[in-house]
Design a protein around this motif. Structure first.
Motif, mmCIF file in Angstrom:
data_model
loop_
_atom_site.group_PDB
_atom_site.id
_atom_site.type_symbol
_atom_site.label_atom_id
_atom_site.label_comp_id
_atom_site.label_asym_id
_atom_site.label_seq_id
_atom_site.Cartn_x
_atom_site.Cartn_y
_atom_site.Cartn_z
ATOM 1 N N SER A 199 -14.961 -9.571 5.483
ATOM 2 C CA SER A 199 -13.696 -10.177 5.104
ATOM 3 C C SER A 199 -12.564 -9.419 5.767
ATOM 4 C CB SER A 199 -13.517 -10.127 3.592
ATOM 5 O OG SER A 199 -14.518 -10.871 2.970
ATOM 6 N N ARG A 200 -11.486 -10.127 6.032
ATOM 7 C CA ARG A 200 -10.352 -9.505 6.693
ATOM 8 C C ARG A 200 -9.071 -9.943 5.994
ATOM 9 N NH1 ARG A 200 -8.692 -9.926 13.031
ATOM 10 N NH2 ARG A 200 -6.664 -8.996 12.742
ATOM 11 N N VAL A 201 -8.221 -8.992 5.707
ATOM 12 C CA VAL A 201 -6.953 -9.265 5.049
ATOM 13 C C VAL A 201 -5.835 -8.824 5.984
ATOM 14 C CG1 VAL A 201 -5.497 -8.686 3.077
ATOM 15 C CG2 VAL A 201 -7.955 -8.921 2.777
ATOM 16 N N GLU A 202 -4.845 -9.693 6.147
ATOM 17 C CA GLU A 202 -3.693 -9.337 6.983
ATOM 18 C C GLU A 202 -2.469 -9.213 6.082
ATOM 19 O OE1 GLU A 202 -3.091 -11.727 10.437
ATOM 20 O OE2 GLU A 202 -5.237 -11.898 10.810
ATOM 21 N N LEU A 203 -1.746 -8.094 6.225
ATOM 22 C CA LEU A 203 -0.549 -7.848 5.427
ATOM 23 C C LEU A 203 0.680 -8.283 6.209
ATOM 24 C CD1 LEU A 203 -1.380 -4.294 4.066
ATOM 25 C CD2 LEU A 203 -1.674 -6.470 2.913
ATOM 26 N N SER A 204 1.667 -8.793 5.492
ATOM 27 C CA SER A 204 2.923 -9.177 6.126
ATOM 28 C C SER A 204 3.656 -7.915 6.574
ATOM 29 C CB SER A 204 3.789 -9.958 5.135
ATOM 30 O OG SER A 204 4.243 -9.096 4.101
ATOM 31 N N PRO A 205 4.607 -8.042 7.495
ATOM 32 C CA PRO A 205 5.369 -6.862 7.925
ATOM 33 C C PRO A 205 6.065 -6.161 6.755
ATOM 34 C CG PRO A 205 5.751 -8.677 9.438
ATOM 35 C CD PRO A 205 4.940 -9.227 8.293
ATOM 36 N N ARG A 206 6.547 -6.942 5.795
ATOM 37 C CA ARG A 206 7.225 -6.343 4.638
ATOM 38 C C ARG A 206 6.236 -5.537 3.797
ATOM 39 N NH1 ARG A 206 10.917 -9.491 0.171
ATOM 40 N NH2 ARG A 206 11.619 -7.628 -0.873
ATOM 41 N N ALA A 207 5.030 -6.063 3.605
ATOM 42 C CA ALA A 207 4.003 -5.349 2.839
ATOM 43 C C ALA A 207 3.569 -4.093 3.576
ATOM 44 C CB ALA A 207 2.811 -6.263 2.583
ATOM 45 N N GLN A 208 3.466 -4.160 4.909
ATOM 46 C CA GLN A 208 3.106 -2.985 5.698
ATOM 47 C C GLN A 208 4.177 -1.902 5.568
ATOM 48 O OE1 GLN A 208 2.497 -4.473 9.650
ATOM 49 N NE2 GLN A 208 0.528 -5.399 9.150
ATOM 50 N N GLU A 209 5.447 -2.321 5.571
ATOM 51 C CA GLU A 209 6.546 -1.358 5.412
ATOM 52 C C GLU A 209 6.510 -0.719 4.032
ATOM 53 O OE1 GLU A 209 11.420 -1.114 5.787
ATOM 54 O OE2 GLU A 209 10.416 -3.043 5.952
ATOM 55 N N ALA A 210 6.252 -1.519 3.001
ATOM 56 C CA ALA A 210 6.167 -0.977 1.635
ATOM 57 C C ALA A 210 5.016 0.017 1.532
ATOM 58 C CB ALA A 210 5.984 -2.114 0.633
ATOM 59 N N LYS A 211 3.903 -0.299 2.170
ATOM 60 C CA LYS A 211 2.754 0.609 2.160
ATOM 61 C C LYS A 211 3.108 1.925 2.850
ATOM 62 C CE LYS A 211 -1.992 1.002 3.724
ATOM 63 N NZ LYS A 211 -3.008 0.468 4.599
ATOM 64 N N ARG A 212 3.796 1.836 3.983
ATOM 65 C CA ARG A 212 4.203 3.037 4.728
ATOM 66 C C ARG A 212 5.173 3.883 3.903
ATOM 67 N NH1 ARG A 212 4.899 0.387 9.030
ATOM 68 N NH2 ARG A 212 7.113 -0.014 8.820
ATOM 69 N N ILE A 213 6.120 3.248 3.234
ATOM 70 C CA ILE A 213 7.086 3.972 2.390
ATOM 71 C C ILE A 213 6.365 4.670 1.242
ATOM 72 C CG2 ILE A 213 8.977 3.633 0.746
ATOM 73 C CD1 ILE A 213 9.998 1.424 2.674
ATOM 74 N N LYS A 214 5.415 3.977 0.626
ATOM 75 C CA LYS A 214 4.661 4.576 -0.479
ATOM 76 C C LYS A 214 3.881 5.797 0.004
ATOM 77 C CE LYS A 214 1.185 3.642 -3.961
ATOM 78 N NZ LYS A 214 0.234 2.697 -4.508
ATOM 79 N N GLU A 215 3.259 5.680 1.180
ATOM 80 C CA GLU A 215 2.500 6.813 1.717
ATOM 81 C C GLU A 215 3.406 8.008 1.989
ATOM 82 O OE1 GLU A 215 0.601 5.095 5.128
ATOM 83 O OE2 GLU A 215 -0.988 4.173 3.928
ATOM 84 N N LEU A 216 4.617 7.764 2.518
ATOM 85 C CA LEU A 216 5.566 8.851 2.773
ATOM 86 C C LEU A 216 6.016 9.503 1.470
ATOM 87 C CD1 LEU A 216 7.764 7.285 5.608
ATOM 88 C CD2 LEU A 216 6.172 9.205 5.809
ATOM 89 N N ALA A 217 6.278 8.678 0.455
ATOM 90 C CA ALA A 217 6.713 9.204 -0.838
ATOM 91 C C ALA A 217 5.612 10.023 -1.494
ATOM 92 C CB ALA A 217 7.144 8.062 -1.751
ATOM 93 N N MET A 218 4.373 9.572 -1.359
ATOM 94 C CA MET A 218 3.254 10.299 -1.965
ATOM 95 C C MET A 218 2.990 11.616 -1.225
ATOM 96 S SD MET A 218 2.435 8.517 -4.546
ATOM 97 C CE MET A 218 0.880 9.181 -5.070
#
Length: 109
Positions: free
Chosen positions: A50-69
């Motif tokens: 299975s393959r899931v593609e994230l929207s650019p906004r979701a990718q940005e939110a994921k990146r921000i969360k990783e930086l905050a963590m």
């Protein structure tokens, strides 16, 4: 044709053999015979990944969360600065300002 007669202690199943043979022929030709539509879809996808593609906004939110963590919970440099000021007696606390802020915060709720 299948007839089922259910009475207490009796089960009578009669099958029309000509239709049964045709149905068996179809079942043998169909790879997912006897499965529901959902089962057939699931079984046909078992070998695929299975393959899931994230929207650019979701990718940005994921990146921000990783930086905050990854950021430390405590700013060690700031703690060291205030610790030095307190040790030297240069850090002055304005008790009135702290009390006013505490009252203001309490009244907000």
């Amino acid at each position: 044709m299948k007839i089922t007669h259910n009475k207490v202690g009796q089960n009578l199943n009669l099958t029309d053999s000509s239709r049964s043979d045709k149905a068996d022929g179809i079942k043998n030709k169909t790879p997912n015979a006897g499965l529901t539509k959902a089962d057939a879809l699931t079984s046909s996808n078992l070998g695929e990944s299975s393959r899931v593609e994230l929207s650019p906004r979701a990718q940005e939110a994921k990146r921000i969360k990783e930086l905050a963590m990854a950021a430390p919970d405590v700013d060690e440099a700031k703690v060291a600065k205030f610790r030095a000021l307190i040790d030297e007696g240069k850090y002055k606390v304005d008790a009135k300002a702290i009390a006013d802020k505490m009252v203001d915060e309490h009244l907000e709720f």
